[in-house]
Write a protein that holds these residues in place. Structure first.
Motif, PDB file in Angstrom:
ATOM      1  N   GLU A 143      32.527  54.193  41.861  1.00  0.00           N
ATOM      2  CA  GLU A 143      32.291  53.628  43.183  1.00  0.00           C
ATOM      3  C   GLU A 143      30.777  53.532  43.402  1.00  0.00           C
ATOM      4  OE1 GLU A 143      34.039  55.997  46.261  1.00  0.00           O
ATOM      5  OE2 GLU A 143      34.142  54.269  47.601  1.00  0.00           O
ATOM      6  N   GLY A 144      30.344  52.423  43.934  1.00  0.00           N
ATOM      7  CA  GLY A 144      28.911  52.249  44.185  1.00  0.00           C
ATOM      8  C   GLY A 144      28.189  51.615  42.998  1.00  0.00           C
ATOM      9  N   ALA A 145      28.957  51.245  41.973  1.00  0.00           N
ATOM     10  CA  ALA A 145      28.339  50.634  40.774  1.00  0.00           C
ATOM     11  C   ALA A 145      27.510  49.409  41.157  1.00  0.00           C
ATOM     12  CB  ALA A 145      29.401  50.258  39.757  1.00  0.00           C
ATOM     13  N   HIS A 146      27.997  48.681  42.186  1.00  0.00           N
ATOM     14  CA  HIS A 146      27.283  47.460  42.579  1.00  0.00           C
ATOM     15  C   HIS A 146      25.914  47.776  43.173  1.00  0.00           C
ATOM     16  CE1 HIS A 146      29.089  48.616  46.404  1.00  0.00           C
ATOM     17  NE2 HIS A 146      28.184  47.868  46.999  1.00  0.00           N
ATOM     18  N   GLY A 150      25.749  55.290  38.793  1.00  0.00           N
ATOM     19  CA  GLY A 150      26.287  55.468  37.441  1.00  0.00           C
ATOM     20  C   GLY A 150      25.553  54.532  36.501  1.00  0.00           C
ATOM     21  N   LEU A 151      26.299  53.926  35.608  1.00  0.00           N
ATOM     22  CA  LEU A 151      25.644  52.980  34.703  1.00  0.00           C
ATOM     23  C   LEU A 151      25.657  51.590  35.315  1.00  0.00           C
ATOM     24  CD1 LEU A 151      26.939  54.334  31.310  1.00  0.00           C
ATOM     25  CD2 LEU A 151      24.629  54.477  32.208  1.00  0.00           C
ATOM     26  N   GLY A 152      26.247  51.525  36.518  1.00  0.00           N
ATOM     27  CA  GLY A 152      26.177  50.277  37.276  1.00  0.00           C
ATOM     28  C   GLY A 152      26.891  49.120  36.619  1.00  0.00           C
ATOM     29  N   PHE A 153      26.382  47.973  36.915  1.00  0.00           N
ATOM     30  CA  PHE A 153      27.022  46.726  36.515  1.00  0.00           C
ATOM     31  C   PHE A 153      26.545  46.184  35.187  1.00  0.00           C
ATOM     32  CE2 PHE A 153      28.019  45.053  41.014  1.00  0.00           C
ATOM     33  CZ  PHE A 153      29.204  45.758  40.974  1.00  0.00           C
ATOM     34  N   GLN A 154      25.545  46.850  34.623  1.00  0.00           N
ATOM     35  CA  GLN A 154      24.869  46.199  33.503  1.00  0.00           C
ATOM     36  C   GLN A 154      25.783  45.847  32.330  1.00  0.00           C
ATOM     37  OE1 GLN A 154      22.083  48.828  31.529  1.00  0.00           O
ATOM     38  NE2 GLN A 154      22.691  50.485  32.856  1.00  0.00           N
ATOM     39  N   PHE A 155      26.959  46.474  32.258  1.00  0.00           N
ATOM     40  CA  PHE A 155      27.818  46.186  31.114  1.00  0.00           C
ATOM     41  C   PHE A 155      28.980  45.269  31.440  1.00  0.00           C
ATOM     42  CE2 PHE A 155      25.711  50.214  30.264  1.00  0.00           C
ATOM     43  CZ  PHE A 155      25.026  49.838  29.109  1.00  0.00           C
ATOM     44  N   LEU A 156      29.171  45.001  32.719  1.00  0.00           N
ATOM     45  CA  LEU A 156      30.318  44.177  33.112  1.00  0.00           C
ATOM     46  C   LEU A 156      30.244  42.765  32.537  1.00  0.00           C
ATOM     47  CD1 LEU A 156      31.303  45.101  36.754  1.00  0.00           C
ATOM     48  CD2 LEU A 156      32.706  45.204  34.701  1.00  0.00           C
ATOM     49  N   ARG A 157      29.033  42.276  32.299  1.00  0.00           N
ATOM     50  CA  ARG A 157      28.924  40.928  31.738  1.00  0.00           C
ATOM     51  C   ARG A 157      29.642  40.820  30.382  1.00  0.00           C
ATOM     52  NH1 ARG A 157      23.966  41.327  28.353  1.00  0.00           N
ATOM     53  NH2 ARG A 157      23.036  43.281  29.011  1.00  0.00           N
ATOM     54  N   LEU A 190      34.534  45.427  41.080  1.00  0.00           N
ATOM     55  CA  LEU A 190      34.608  44.177  40.299  1.00  0.00           C
ATOM     56  C   LEU A 190      34.399  42.986  41.216  1.00  0.00           C
ATOM     57  CD1 LEU A 190      37.624  44.379  37.810  1.00  0.00           C
ATOM     58  CD2 LEU A 190      35.249  45.000  37.454  1.00  0.00           C
ATOM     59  N   GLU A 191      35.028  43.075  42.377  1.00  0.00           N
ATOM     60  CA  GLU A 191      34.938  41.985  43.343  1.00  0.00           C
ATOM     61  C   GLU A 191      33.503  41.809  43.833  1.00  0.00           C
ATOM     62  OE1 GLU A 191      37.759  42.590  46.462  1.00  0.00           O
ATOM     63  OE2 GLU A 191      37.205  40.703  47.435  1.00  0.00           O
ATOM     64  N   LEU A 192      32.831  42.947  44.067  1.00  0.00           N
ATOM     65  CA  LEU A 192      31.442  42.887  44.521  1.00  0.00           C
ATOM     66  C   LEU A 192      30.527  42.341  43.426  1.00  0.00           C
ATOM     67  CD1 LEU A 192      31.318  46.268  46.444  1.00  0.00           C
ATOM     68  CD2 LEU A 192      31.113  44.001  47.456  1.00  0.00           C
ATOM     69  N   TYR A 193      30.940  42.565  42.198  1.00  0.00           N
ATOM     70  CA  TYR A 193      30.140  42.074  41.074  1.00  0.00           C
ATOM     71  C   TYR A 193      30.298  40.565  40.916  1.00  0.00           C
ATOM     72  CZ  TYR A 193      28.741  41.178  36.261  1.00  0.00           C
ATOM     73  OH  TYR A 193      28.166  40.647  35.138  1.00  0.00           O
ATOM     74  N   SER A 194      31.546  40.111  40.905  1.00  0.00           N
ATOM     75  CA  SER A 194      31.773  38.679  40.701  1.00  0.00           C
ATOM     76  C   SER A 194      33.153  38.266  41.180  1.00  0.00           C
ATOM     77  CB  SER A 194      31.586  38.357  39.215  1.00  0.00           C
ATOM     78  OG  SER A 194      32.591  37.517  38.735  1.00  0.00           O
ATOM     79  N   GLU A 196      34.689  35.825  40.181  1.00  0.00           N
ATOM     80  CA  GLU A 196      35.431  35.318  39.023  1.00  0.00           C
ATOM     81  C   GLU A 196      36.133  36.466  38.291  1.00  0.00           C
ATOM     82  OE1 GLU A 196      35.903  32.065  38.071  1.00  0.00           O
ATOM     83  OE2 GLU A 196      34.997  31.799  40.063  1.00  0.00           O
ATOM     84  N   LEU A 197      35.392  37.541  38.124  1.00  0.00           N
ATOM     85  CA  LEU A 197      35.918  38.667  37.346  1.00  0.00           C
ATOM     86  C   LEU A 197      37.175  39.257  37.988  1.00  0.00           C
ATOM     87  CD1 LEU A 197      35.185  39.984  34.718  1.00  0.00           C
ATOM     88  CD2 LEU A 197      33.874  41.686  35.960  1.00  0.00           C
ATOM     89  N   ILE A 198      37.194  39.308  39.290  1.00  0.00           N
ATOM     90  CA  ILE A 198      38.339  39.895  39.975  1.00  0.00           C
ATOM     91  C   ILE A 198      39.575  38.998  39.868  1.00  0.00           C
ATOM     92  CG2 ILE A 198      37.720  39.050  42.313  1.00  0.00           C
ATOM     93  CD1 ILE A 198      39.189  42.529  41.486  1.00  0.00           C
ATOM     94  N   LYS A 199      39.343  37.704  39.601  1.00  0.00           N
ATOM     95  CA  LYS A 199      40.478  36.779  39.459  1.00  0.00           C
ATOM     96  C   LYS A 199      41.096  36.808  38.065  1.00  0.00           C
ATOM     97  CE  LYS A 199      38.375  33.321  42.271  1.00  0.00           C
ATOM     98  NZ  LYS A 199      37.598  32.167  41.868  1.00  0.00           N
ATOM     99  N   LYS A 200      40.427  37.453  37.151  1.00  0.00           N
ATOM    100  CA  LYS A 200      40.937  37.527  35.777  1.00  0.00           C
ATOM    101  C   LYS A 200      42.257  38.275  35.745  1.00  0.00           C
ATOM    102  CE  LYS A 200      37.261  37.504  32.765  1.00  0.00           C
ATOM    103  NZ  LYS A 200      37.437  36.216  32.115  1.00  0.00           N
ATOM    104  N   PRO A 201      43.197  37.836  34.873  1.00  0.00           N
ATOM    105  CA  PRO A 201      44.454  38.586  34.782  1.00  0.00           C
ATOM    106  C   PRO A 201      44.172  40.055  34.426  1.00  0.00           C
ATOM    107  CG  PRO A 201      44.436  36.731  33.222  1.00  0.00           C
ATOM    108  CD  PRO A 201      43.144  36.706  33.971  1.00  0.00           C
ATOM    109  N   GLN A 202      44.868  40.923  35.112  1.00  0.00           N
ATOM    110  CA  GLN A 202      44.632  42.348  34.900  1.00  0.00           C
ATOM    111  C   GLN A 202      45.961  43.060  34.683  1.00  0.00           C
ATOM    112  OE1 GLN A 202      42.885  45.666  37.753  1.00  0.00           O
ATOM    113  NE2 GLN A 202      41.323  44.107  37.494  1.00  0.00           N
TER     114      GLN A 202
END
Ligand SMILES: Nc1nc2c(ncn2[C@@H]2O[C@H](COP(=O)(O)OP(=O)(O)OP(=O)(O)O)[C@@H](O)[C@H]2O)c(=O)[nH]1
Ligand SMILES: [Mg+2]
Length: 265
Positions: A143-146, A150-157, A190-194, A196-202
């Motif tokens: 929580e708070g990655a955005h 923590g290691l934040g968002f840098q790896f979500l790409r 995920l939603e705060l990050y992008s 698009e990412l939150i719309k990906k099948p999960q």
């Protein structure tokens, strides 16, 4: 007898998945996604001519030559976005690295503390007779990655280009917090990050089935997934329980996505 056009090209190999952007504007100039693909970053200047080109009947040994012109110069920004078919996401310690090591020959570091994984890793999952897909393990999200916690968002790409995300939720009796709260927290990030990412099948994997205790967390998560129409896979990376079903599902999702994206092109 020199010749500017004999000047050597400077070729810099980069990993597949490298995005080339203009440093100033951020404009994407090229996305190197195919093996052997090339991008011309800058053209060389017009070549010069060596002294022997200026020989004539009256000037047998010219002492001058035409210098070459300087080549193009520009500043680029190279960003690596791994090309994986499926991405593992979840809180630290959820069992992502243990799962990738059970699914593939990847040998990431696994340990009983958060943030064991510090950089992304890929593994090839073989299934069917000759089929395979690539799965990515990234550091845990919190929580708070955005905001950079923590290691934040840098790896979500690195999971942005996947066909499907597998969200791991610890359902063992030792896990902290409510499993559905844990899941929603990550999805909020995920939603705060992008968008698009939150719309990906999960799909959701309930991990550490072997130590589920009274099974309360398991039941809570199973019910939640049913209500929200998430595919749910209770798994144990240690005993292998539920792993086969999970691989078949992910493989089918990847195939479906690849068929769709081929149809688009
Ligand atoms: N009993 C049991 N333990 C597991 C299972 N899967 C993972 N673990 C344990 O859970 C702990 C965390 O596992 P990791 O795979 O490192 O977790 P992670 O999600 O990669 O963690 P980070 O890299 O920190 O985000 C380790 O001590 C594992 O041995 C499982 O199926 N059963
Ligand atoms: Mg890990």
């Amino acid at each position: 007898n020199m010749h500017g056009k004999n000047g050597k090209d400077l070729i810099m190999p980069v990993p597949i998945g490298t995005l080339i952007k203009d440093f100033e504007s951020g404009e994407i100039l090229c996305d190197l996604t195919i093996e052997g693909q090339e991008f011309i970053a800058g053209k060389g200047g017009r070549g010069g001519l060596g002294n022997s080109h200026f020989k004539s009947s009256t000037r047998q040994a010219p002492r001058f030559a035409q210098p070459g012109e300087p080549g193009e110069e520009r500043t680029l920004f190279l960003e690596l976005k791994l090309l994986a078919d499926a991405g593992l996401i979840g809180l630290p310690n959820a069992g992502k690295s243990t799962l990738i090591s059970a699914l593939s020959s990847a040998k990431p570091k696994i340990a009983d503390y958060p943030f064991t994984t510090l950089k992304p890793a890929l593994g090839v999952v073989k299934y069917g007779e000759f089929k395979s897909f690539v799965i990515a393990d990234i550091p845990g999200l919190i929580e708070g990655a955005h905001k950079g916690t923590g290691l934040g968002f840098q790896f979500l790409r690195h999971v942005e280009r996947t066909s499907v995300l597998l969200h791991l939720v610890d359902i063992s009796e030792m896990a902290e917090g409510d499993p559905t709260d844990n899941l929603e927290k990550i999805n909020k990030e995920l939603e705060l990050y992008s968008s698009e990412l939150i719309k990906k099948p999960q799909a959701i994997a309930g991990t550490k089935l072997d130590i589920k205790g009274d099974g309360k967390r398991f039941d809570t998560l199973a019910r939640y997934c049913k209500d929200k129409h998430y595919a749910f896979f209770p798994i144990c990376a240690v005993t292998g329980e539920g792993i086969k079903e999970l691989i078949i599902y992910l493989g089918a999702k990847v195939e479906e996505y690849n068929k769709g994206s081929r149809a688009e092109n």
